[in-house]
Scaffold this motif. Structure first.
Motif, PDB file in Angstrom:
ATOM      1  N   ALA A   1      23.560 -33.171  55.663  1.00  0.00           N
ATOM      2  CA  ALA A   1      23.880 -31.753  55.484  1.00  0.00           C
ATOM      3  C   ALA A   1      22.673 -30.866  55.728  1.00  0.00           C
ATOM      4  N   SER A   2      22.922 -29.701  56.276  1.00  0.00           N
ATOM      5  CA  SER A   2      21.856 -28.719  56.433  1.00  0.00           C
ATOM      6  C   SER A   2      22.445 -27.319  56.356  1.00  0.00           C
ATOM      7  N   VAL A   3      21.587 -26.345  56.147  1.00  0.00           N
ATOM      8  CA  VAL A   3      22.038 -24.955  56.069  1.00  0.00           C
ATOM      9  C   VAL A   3      21.841 -24.305  57.429  1.00  0.00           C
ATOM     10  N   GLU A   4      22.940 -23.815  57.998  1.00  0.00           N
ATOM     11  CA  GLU A   4      22.881 -23.113  59.282  1.00  0.00           C
ATOM     12  C   GLU A   4      22.955 -21.605  59.003  1.00  0.00           C
ATOM     13  N   HIS A   5      21.988 -20.863  59.541  1.00  0.00           N
ATOM     14  CA  HIS A   5      22.034 -19.399  59.451  1.00  0.00           C
ATOM     15  C   HIS A   5      22.786 -18.896  60.673  1.00  0.00           C
ATOM     16  N   LEU A   6      23.950 -18.307  60.443  1.00  0.00           N
ATOM     17  CA  LEU A   6      24.805 -17.898  61.565  1.00  0.00           C
ATOM     18  C   LEU A   6      24.060 -16.930  62.477  1.00  0.00           C
ATOM     19  N   VAL A   7      23.488 -15.867  61.891  1.00  0.00           N
ATOM     20  CA  VAL A   7      22.526 -15.069  62.649  1.00  0.00           C
ATOM     21  C   VAL A   7      21.174 -15.691  62.305  1.00  0.00           C
ATOM     22  N   ALA A   8      20.541 -16.336  63.295  1.00  0.00           N
ATOM     23  CA  ALA A   8      19.319 -17.098  63.046  1.00  0.00           C
ATOM     24  C   ALA A   8      18.249 -16.228  62.389  1.00  0.00           C
ATOM     25  N   LEU A   9      17.457 -16.877  61.530  1.00  0.00           N
ATOM     26  CA  LEU A   9      16.358 -16.144  60.866  1.00  0.00           C
ATOM     27  C   LEU A   9      15.465 -15.480  61.913  1.00  0.00           C
ATOM     28  N   GLY A  10      15.233 -16.215  63.016  1.00  0.00           N
ATOM     29  CA  GLY A  10      14.388 -15.694  64.090  1.00  0.00           C
ATOM     30  C   GLY A  10      14.985 -14.458  64.763  1.00  0.00           C
ATOM     31  N   ASN A  11      16.297 -14.293  64.631  1.00  0.00           N
ATOM     32  CA  ASN A  11      16.959 -13.118  65.211  1.00  0.00           C
ATOM     33  C   ASN A  11      17.196 -12.047  64.148  1.00  0.00           C
ATOM     34  N   GLY A  12      16.505 -12.185  63.018  1.00  0.00           N
ATOM     35  CA  GLY A  12      16.614 -11.178  61.968  1.00  0.00           C
ATOM     36  C   GLY A  12      17.740 -11.418  60.981  1.00  0.00           C
ATOM     37  N   GLY A  13      18.331 -12.630  61.021  1.00  0.00           N
ATOM     38  CA  GLY A  13      19.437 -12.932  60.109  1.00  0.00           C
ATOM     39  C   GLY A  13      18.963 -13.028  58.670  1.00  0.00           C
ATOM     40  N   PRO A  14      19.782 -12.556  57.712  1.00  0.00           N
ATOM     41  CA  PRO A  14      19.392 -12.643  56.307  1.00  0.00           C
ATOM     42  C   PRO A  14      19.573 -14.057  55.756  1.00  0.00           C
TER      43      PRO A  14
ATOM     44  N   LEU B   1      22.669 -25.606  67.677  1.00  0.00           N
ATOM     45  CA  LEU B   1      22.846 -24.145  67.661  1.00  0.00           C
ATOM     46  C   LEU B   1      21.496 -23.433  67.667  1.00  0.00           C
ATOM     47  N   GLY B   2      20.525 -24.054  66.956  1.00  0.00           N
ATOM     48  CA  GLY B   2      19.160 -23.534  66.955  1.00  0.00           C
ATOM     49  C   GLY B   2      19.122 -22.027  66.769  1.00  0.00           C
ATOM     50  N   SER B   3      18.455 -21.345  67.678  1.00  0.00           N
ATOM     51  CA  SER B   3      18.328 -19.890  67.548  1.00  0.00           C
ATOM     52  C   SER B   3      19.209 -19.156  68.561  1.00  0.00           C
ATOM     53  N   MET B   4      20.318 -19.828  68.985  1.00  0.00           N
ATOM     54  CA  MET B   4      21.265 -19.129  69.861  1.00  0.00           C
ATOM     55  C   MET B   4      21.696 -17.826  69.190  1.00  0.00           C
ATOM     56  N   SER B   5      22.108 -16.882  69.998  1.00  0.00           N
ATOM     57  CA  SER B   5      22.666 -15.657  69.425  1.00  0.00           C
ATOM     58  C   SER B   5      24.027 -15.995  68.816  1.00  0.00           C
ATOM     59  N   LEU B   6      24.472 -15.138  67.911  1.00  0.00           N
ATOM     60  CA  LEU B   6      25.773 -15.375  67.282  1.00  0.00           C
ATOM     61  C   LEU B   6      26.868 -15.454  68.344  1.00  0.00           C
ATOM     62  N   LYS B   7      26.745 -14.623  69.366  1.00  0.00           N
ATOM     63  CA  LYS B   7      27.719 -14.594  70.460  1.00  0.00           C
ATOM     64  C   LYS B   7      27.787 -15.966  71.164  1.00  0.00           C
ATOM     65  N   GLU B   8      26.628 -16.534  71.445  1.00  0.00           N
ATOM     66  CA  GLU B   8      26.602 -17.848  72.104  1.00  0.00           C
ATOM     67  C   GLU B   8      27.205 -18.925  71.202  1.00  0.00           C
ATOM     68  N   LYS B   9      26.938 -18.804  69.902  1.00  0.00           N
ATOM     69  CA  LYS B   9      27.494 -19.793  68.967  1.00  0.00           C
ATOM     70  C   LYS B   9      29.011 -19.705  68.925  1.00  0.00           C
ATOM     71  N   ILE B  10      29.522 -18.487  68.890  1.00  0.00           N
ATOM     72  CA  ILE B  10      30.980 -18.311  68.848  1.00  0.00           C
ATOM     73  C   ILE B  10      31.591 -18.879  70.126  1.00  0.00           C
ATOM     74  N   ARG B  11      30.942 -18.618  71.259  1.00  0.00           N
ATOM     75  CA  ARG B  11      31.459 -19.144  72.538  1.00  0.00           C
ATOM     76  C   ARG B  11      31.491 -20.671  72.499  1.00  0.00           C
ATOM     77  N   LEU B  12      30.417 -21.272  71.990  1.00  0.00           N
ATOM     78  CA  LEU B  12      30.328 -22.724  71.928  1.00  0.00           C
ATOM     79  C   LEU B  12      31.459 -23.297  71.059  1.00  0.00           C
ATOM     80  N   VAL B  13      31.700 -22.630  69.922  1.00  0.00           N
ATOM     81  CA  VAL B  13      32.759 -23.104  69.030  1.00  0.00           C
ATOM     82  C   VAL B  13      34.127 -22.942  69.699  1.00  0.00           C
ATOM     83  N   LEU B  14      34.350 -21.782  70.317  1.00  0.00           N
ATOM     84  CA  LEU B  14      35.644 -21.540  70.968  1.00  0.00           C
ATOM     85  C   LEU B  14      35.867 -22.505  72.131  1.00  0.00           C
ATOM     86  N   ASN B  15      34.777 -22.887  72.806  1.00  0.00           N
ATOM     87  CA  ASN B  15      34.906 -23.805  73.942  1.00  0.00           C
ATOM     88  C   ASN B  15      35.475 -25.161  73.529  1.00  0.00           C
TER      89      ASN B  15
END
Ligand SMILES: [Zn+2]
Length: 178
Positions: free
Chosen positions: A29-42, A59-73
Motif C-alpha cells: 500500500a502507498s498514498v497517491e496524491h491525485l494532484v502530485a505534491l510537485g504540482n502543488g497538490g495538498p 502515475l508519479g508526477s503526471m498531471s491529474l488530466k493524464e492520470k484520468i486519461r490513463l484510468v479511462l483508457n
C-alpha cells in the motif's frame, strides 16, 4: 480516526486499492496524491488515495488530466501494473486474441469483442436475431449459455449498437476506439 494518513485512507476505502479495487496488503500500500505534491497538490485526505505501490510509481508526477486519461483508457477494467510496471489492458488483449477468451471475461469485454467482430464483417453482418445469436455463440466458442447470449444482445440493444425490429437486426456500430 487513525492518525496515520495511509491507515485512514485504507479504512475509508475498506482496505481496497482505490484503482484496481483489490485487497491492499500493508506492504503493497502507498498514498497517491491525485494532484502530485510537485504540482502543488495538498497533503490532506481529499487529495489522497491509498493504492498499490506499482500504480503510484507509474502515475508519479503526471498531471491529474493524464492520470484520468490513463484510468479511462483501461475501460473499466483497471488492473494495477505488475512489478515490472507494465500496465496490461485486458480489453486490448482479449480483442487481439479472441481465441483466448475465458469464461471469466466481463460483459464489457464481451460486448467489445462482439462489436469488434461485427465491424470486421462489414456488410456480411447477421440480419436476424437468430443468426446474431449463433454468431455470438460461435464467437465465444459456444461457452456461453443461451441466457448469456441473450443478455449480451440486450446489452448491445440498450447501448444502441444494434437496433432490433421484430426478428430483424440492424447496426449502429460505434467508431473503433484507439
Ligand atoms: Zn491496485
Amino acid at each position: 480516526m487513525p492518525p496515520n494518513p495511509l491507515d485512514r485512507l485504507m479504512f475509508a476505502q475498506g482496505g481496497l486499492c482505490f484503482f484496481c479495487h483489490k485487497p491492499l496488503l500493508p506492504a503493497e500500500a502507498s498514498v497517491e496524491h491525485l494532484v502530485a505534491l510537485g504540482n502543488g497538490g495538498p497533503k490532506h485526505d481529499g487529495n489522497c488515495v491509498a493504492c498499490c505501490k506499482t500504480i503510484n510509481a507509474l502515475l508519479g508526477s503526471m498531471s491529474l488530466k493524464e492520470k484520468i486519461r490513463l484510468v479511462l483508457n483501461q475501460k473499466g477494467q483497471f488492473k494495477c501494473p505488475n512489478e515490472t510496471g507494465v500496465l496490461k489492458s485486458t480489453v486490448a488483449n482479449a480483442v487481439a486474441r479472441p481465441s483466448s477468451v475465458q469464461a471469466s471475461v466481463s460483459t464489457t469485454e464481451q460486448v467489445n469483442l462482439i462489436v469488434h467482430d461485427l465491424r470486421k464483417r462489414a456488410s456480411a453482418k447477421p440480419r436476424t436475431v437468430k443468426t446474431l445469436t449463433s454468431t455470438i455463440s460461435a464467437l465465444f466458442q459456444r461457452k456461453l449459455s443461451e441466457q448469456n447470449v441473450l443478455s449480451l444482445i440486450e446489452r448491445l440493444r440498450t447501448q444502441g449498437v444494434i437496433v432490433v425490429s421484430g426478428t430483424k437486426v440492424s447496426y449502429e456500430l460505434p467508431n473503433e476506439v484507439a
